[in-house]
Design an enzyme around this catalytic site. Structure first.
Site, PDB file in Angstrom:
ATOM      1  N   GLY A   1      24.777  36.857  33.712  1.00  0.00           N
ATOM      2  CA  GLY A   1      25.147  36.984  34.915  1.00  0.00           C
ATOM      3  C   GLY A   1      25.630  38.371  35.434  1.00  0.00           C
ATOM      4  O   GLY A   1      26.469  38.889  34.193  1.00  0.00           O
TER       5      GLY A   1
ATOM      6  N   GLN B   1      32.283  44.517  38.762  1.00  0.00           N
ATOM      7  CA  GLN B   1      31.613  44.580  36.652  1.00  0.00           C
ATOM      8  C   GLN B   1      31.333  46.026  36.608  1.00  0.00           C
ATOM      9  O   GLN B   1      31.128  46.469  35.729  1.00  0.00           O
ATOM     10  CB  GLN B   1      30.820  43.856  36.130  1.00  0.00           C
ATOM     11  CG  GLN B   1      31.665  42.020  35.927  1.00  0.00           C
ATOM     12  CD  GLN B   1      30.838  41.031  34.927  1.00  0.00           C
ATOM     13  OE1 GLN B   1      30.740  41.022  35.939  1.00  0.00           O
ATOM     14  NE2 GLN B   1      31.931  41.436  33.891  1.00  0.00           N
TER      15      GLN B   1
ATOM     16  N   CYS C   1      32.078  37.905  28.596  1.00  0.00           N
ATOM     17  CA  CYS C   1      32.199  38.522  29.849  1.00  0.00           C
ATOM     18  C   CYS C   1      31.315  40.518  29.122  1.00  0.00           C
ATOM     19  O   CYS C   1      32.120  40.777  27.810  1.00  0.00           O
ATOM     20  CB  CYS C   1      32.870  38.477  30.139  1.00  0.00           C
ATOM     21  SG  CYS C   1      33.559  38.988  31.557  1.00  0.00           S
ATOM     22  N   LEU C   2      30.303  40.470  30.053  1.00  0.00           N
ATOM     23  CA  LEU C   2      30.230  42.030  29.588  1.00  0.00           C
ATOM     24  C   LEU C   2      31.237  42.862  29.983  1.00  0.00           C
ATOM     25  O   LEU C   2      30.956  44.102  28.904  1.00  0.00           O
ATOM     26  CB  LEU C   2      29.001  42.196  30.646  1.00  0.00           C
ATOM     27  CG  LEU C   2      27.535  42.087  29.990  1.00  0.00           C
ATOM     28  CD1 LEU C   2      26.780  42.075  31.083  1.00  0.00           C
ATOM     29  CD2 LEU C   2      27.489  42.399  29.114  1.00  0.00           C
TER      30      LEU C   2
ATOM     31  N   HIS D   1      31.980  31.262  37.147  1.00  0.00           N
ATOM     32  CA  HIS D   1      32.104  32.396  36.069  1.00  0.00           C
ATOM     33  C   HIS D   1      31.681  34.156  37.405  1.00  0.00           C
ATOM     34  O   HIS D   1      33.113  34.611  37.368  1.00  0.00           O
ATOM     35  CB  HIS D   1      31.399  33.059  34.790  1.00  0.00           C
ATOM     36  CG  HIS D   1      31.711  34.100  34.195  1.00  0.00           C
ATOM     37  ND1 HIS D   1      32.588  33.625  32.980  1.00  0.00           N
ATOM     38  CD2 HIS D   1      31.786  35.328  34.657  1.00  0.00           C
ATOM     39  CE1 HIS D   1      32.310  35.620  32.229  1.00  0.00           C
ATOM     40  NE2 HIS D   1      32.333  36.220  33.391  1.00  0.00           N
ATOM     41  N   GLU D   2      30.625  34.285  37.969  1.00  0.00           N
ATOM     42  CA  GLU D   2      30.610  35.584  38.539  1.00  0.00           C
ATOM     43  C   GLU D   2      30.995  35.447  39.783  1.00  0.00           C
ATOM     44  O   GLU D   2      32.117  36.377  40.047  1.00  0.00           O
ATOM     45  CB  GLU D   2      28.754  35.795  39.335  1.00  0.00           C
ATOM     46  CG  GLU D   2      27.944  35.846  37.477  1.00  0.00           C
ATOM     47  CD  GLU D   2      28.396  36.876  37.108  1.00  0.00           C
ATOM     48  OE1 GLU D   2      29.162  37.771  36.468  1.00  0.00           O
ATOM     49  OE2 GLU D   2      28.346  36.248  35.018  1.00  0.00           O
TER      50      GLU D   2
ATOM     51  N   HIS E   1      34.295  36.710  39.134  1.00  0.00           N
ATOM     52  CA  HIS E   1      35.129  37.716  39.222  1.00  0.00           C
ATOM     53  C   HIS E   1      34.935  38.208  40.909  1.00  0.00           C
ATOM     54  O   HIS E   1      35.270  39.713  40.615  1.00  0.00           O
ATOM     55  CB  HIS E   1      33.626  38.658  38.717  1.00  0.00           C
ATOM     56  CG  HIS E   1      33.248  38.634  37.754  1.00  0.00           C
ATOM     57  ND1 HIS E   1      34.913  38.897  36.593  1.00  0.00           N
ATOM     58  CD2 HIS E   1      32.511  38.174  36.625  1.00  0.00           C
ATOM     59  CE1 HIS E   1      34.356  38.964  35.221  1.00  0.00           C
ATOM     60  NE2 HIS E   1      33.263  38.260  35.631  1.00  0.00           N
TER      61      HIS E   1
HETATM   62 CO    CO Z   1      31.980  38.448  33.711  1.00  0.00          CO
END
Ligand code: CO
Length: 177
Positions: free
Chosen positions: A46, A51, A93-94, A135-136, A139
């Protein structure tokens, strides 16, 4: 298609509430495709627009149906209209290379939004699919998964992040150059 540059914690954009998307344009569709390509290349499941440096309410995710998800989702202005149950999942998380932590979220959700071609979409997600979508969407509200941790747990995870990512924290300007 083009790869986009990932933004890492503690960049301010990750703590900023993203703006809604107006009319979907060809440019928005192109950006959504670039996000998907960036997600796949980064081996993520995701990715949210902040991000990759754009404070707009856009996300992408790809979690298999066997995990409660759906083939590639590209969504603008997502909204959770129903949620139920509880699930605890070890999330990463990226934007936080190297760390993970258990987070509690709703186990089943229904989400609506606008697809890349301007169509209205609705998804029923569960398990990892539900976790990833929440989660997304977090963000897009400037919330990071570590914000769900409290007290000592939060301090330990952030300390580990700082230890692993000294370069991201002390020379942040350089990372994004
Ligand atoms: Co994340």
């Amino acid at each position: 298609m083009a790869l986009l540059k990932l933004v890492f914690y503690p960049d301010d954009i990750l703590r900023t509430r993203a703006e809604p998307v107006g009319k979907l344009t060809e440019k928005t569709a192109q950006f959504m495709d670039d996000m998907a390509e960036t997600m796949y290349k980064s081996q993520g499941i995701g990715l949210a627009a902040p991000q990759v440096g754009l404070s707009r309410r856009i996300l992408t995710m790809d979690v298999p149906a066997s995990e409660g998800g759906h083939d590639l989702i590209q969504l603008a202005n997502p909204e959770i209209i129903e949620s139920s149950g509880k699930i605890i999942w070890q999330e990463g998380c990226l934007s936080f290379p190297g760390i993970s932590a258990d987070v509690e979220r709703a186990a089943e959700i229904t989400v609506t939004g606008t697809g890349r071609d301007g169509e209205s979409l609705r998804f029923e997600l569960s398990g990892l699919g539900a976790v990833c979508m929440q989660h997304e969407i977090d963000h897009l509200d400037g919330i990071n998964f570590v914000d769900h941790l409290r007290g000592l747990k939060r301090r330990l995870v952030l300390r580990e992040y700082a230890r692993l990512n000294k370069s991201l924290i002390s020379t942040e300007a350089g990372v994004h150059a």
